[in-house]
Structure formats: C-alpha cells, structure tokens
Design a protein around this motif. Sequence first.
Motif, short mmCIF file in Angstrom:
data_model
loop_
_atom_site.label_atom_id
_atom_site.label_comp_id
_atom_site.label_asym_id
_atom_site.label_seq_id
_atom_site.Cartn_x
_atom_site.Cartn_y
_atom_site.Cartn_z
N TRP A 92 12.62 46.66 49.31
CA TRP A 92 13.73 45.81 49.75
C TRP A 92 13.69 44.45 49.07
N LEU A 93 12.50 43.87 49.00
CA LEU A 93 12.35 42.56 48.37
C LEU A 93 12.67 42.59 46.88
N THR B 35 18.60 41.13 47.62
CA THR B 35 17.62 40.53 48.53
C THR B 35 17.06 39.24 47.97
N ILE C 8 16.36 36.61 58.36
CA ILE C 8 15.93 37.53 57.31
C ILE C 8 15.64 38.91 57.90
N GLU D 124 18.68 40.96 58.35
CA GLU D 124 19.17 41.46 57.07
C GLU D 124 18.36 42.67 56.63
N PHE D 125 17.04 42.60 56.83
CA PHE D 125 16.18 43.73 56.49
C PHE D 125 16.50 44.94 57.35
N TRP E 176 19.42 46.81 56.12
CA TRP E 176 19.09 47.63 54.95
C TRP E 176 18.41 48.93 55.39
#
Length: 273
Positions: A45-46, A51, A116, A119-120, A123
């Motif tokens: 993800w990062l 992202t 954050i 948001e993760f 995903w």
Amino acid sequence: MKATSITVHGQGVSILMSENEEFISLTDIARHKNSSATGLVISHWLSTKFTVDFMGLWEQMHNQNFNLTEFSYIKNEAGSNGFVLSSKQWIEKTNAIGLISKAGRYGGGTFAHRDIAFEFASWISASFKLYLIKEFQRLKTEENNIQNLDWNVRRTLAKVNYAIHADAIKDNLVPKELDKTMRNRIYATEADLINVALFGLTAKEWRDRNPGKSGNMRDEATIEQLVILSNLESINAMLIHQQLPSSERVTQLNFIAITQMKSLLNGKQVKFL
C-alpha cells in the motif's frame, strides 16, 4: 502511550493515544486481507504512487519537520517497477509523524494517525472501512460520555460544602459595612488559603505557571485533591467559627491535606469513584 482496542467486523484493532491524537493499528487492519503477511500488505500500500502523494500531503499539513527532499526522491520512484517502501523506511527517511512503528510481539506493529488509517482501510476493503469508522465513532462517544461524567463528578465535588464555607466567611470575616468588592476580595483570600494548604500555591501563581491552560487549578485537580478540597472547605468553616487566625488555619489545613492524601492514595474508594 495509552492503548485501547475495538472490534471491527470480528477483527480486533488496537488504538494508541499519542499527544491527544489517535493512532490505529495498520497491522491489525492488514490482517483482514492477509493475516500471515501484514507487513507486506502495508508495504504494498505504501509503495503506490497515490499513497505516497497522500502521505506526503498529510505530513506537509501536520509536520513542520517533514523532510521534503527525501519525499521528492520517494515520490519520483513511487509506482515504478521494483519500488518497495516499508513503514520504517518512510518514517526514517522523511521524519514522518503520521506513522508509528512499534516493536514487540504483543502490542507491536505499524500504527497510523486515524486520517491515514481510514485511507488504508479503504484500500483494504470499502466495507471494512465503514465498519472501522462506525466502531471508532462509537468508542469516541463512549469516551466523551465518560469524560463528561468525570467532569460532572469533579465539579460536584468542588462545590460540596461550598455553601457552608461561604456562610462561615460571611458571618465571621466579612464586616457588614464592606462593599461588594471588598467582600469578594476576602472570599478570594480564603479560597487561596485552601489552595496554598492543598496545592502549595495561590490561584494567581498557578495561572502564571500555566499560561496555556484555559481552566483553573481546581479544574485540573485530581479526584483525590477534589475530595480533600471539599473536606478542607468544611474544616476551614469550623476553624473560622473558632476565630482562629489565618496563619494557624493554613498550618492545620496543610497538615490535614497531607494526612488525607496519604490515606486516599493507599485506599481503593476514590479509585473506584
């Protein structure tokens, strides 16, 4: 750091409180996608360009020490073949504050500011994000209810015996011919007599030492201190009726405050309250 947890769609999710901000475990959220490789899930993800852009913008909004030079390097590489970014690398290279990496088998992992983390979660799964937000809001509602109850208890304790104390001052220390301003000055002096006996300083001295706080020293007092404060007001009223001078009263009240605090700290009743 203060830790708590919520259950999201059957999955336990840890939450840390750091400097009055909530950080939600990305490691726990990642288990919803792959319980055996949470680190890889977070790293994948990062490593996406979206992202990196999002994280960089968040840091620039909240972190004055964010390393923009390193961020530019990472941004240029994001999304390219073979690019991999771990949470630890992101924190170390950019001096980021939106992520926290904690070592340890229990309670360790990667935590992110709630902005954050949501948001993760999106995903990972749109439905999981909705469950996460719902449970997080429920937790905050419960915390607010507890804080409101605690505030009410504190204010109630602070007012216990106030009428007795005020009447004793009025009957014994305030001459009838004094105007309202002078009478209020005497009331304030008596309040500070108790403040000194219990807290070791006057209200003005406390304000001078705490310029950033909006309340007063009694608003910031512990439950134990408020219990003793209530007792001291009642005792001071009795001492005023006995016509003891303020120098003798403050000495006695200070001794009583020390004795009662030792007793309360060794007991369970106030902790239960």
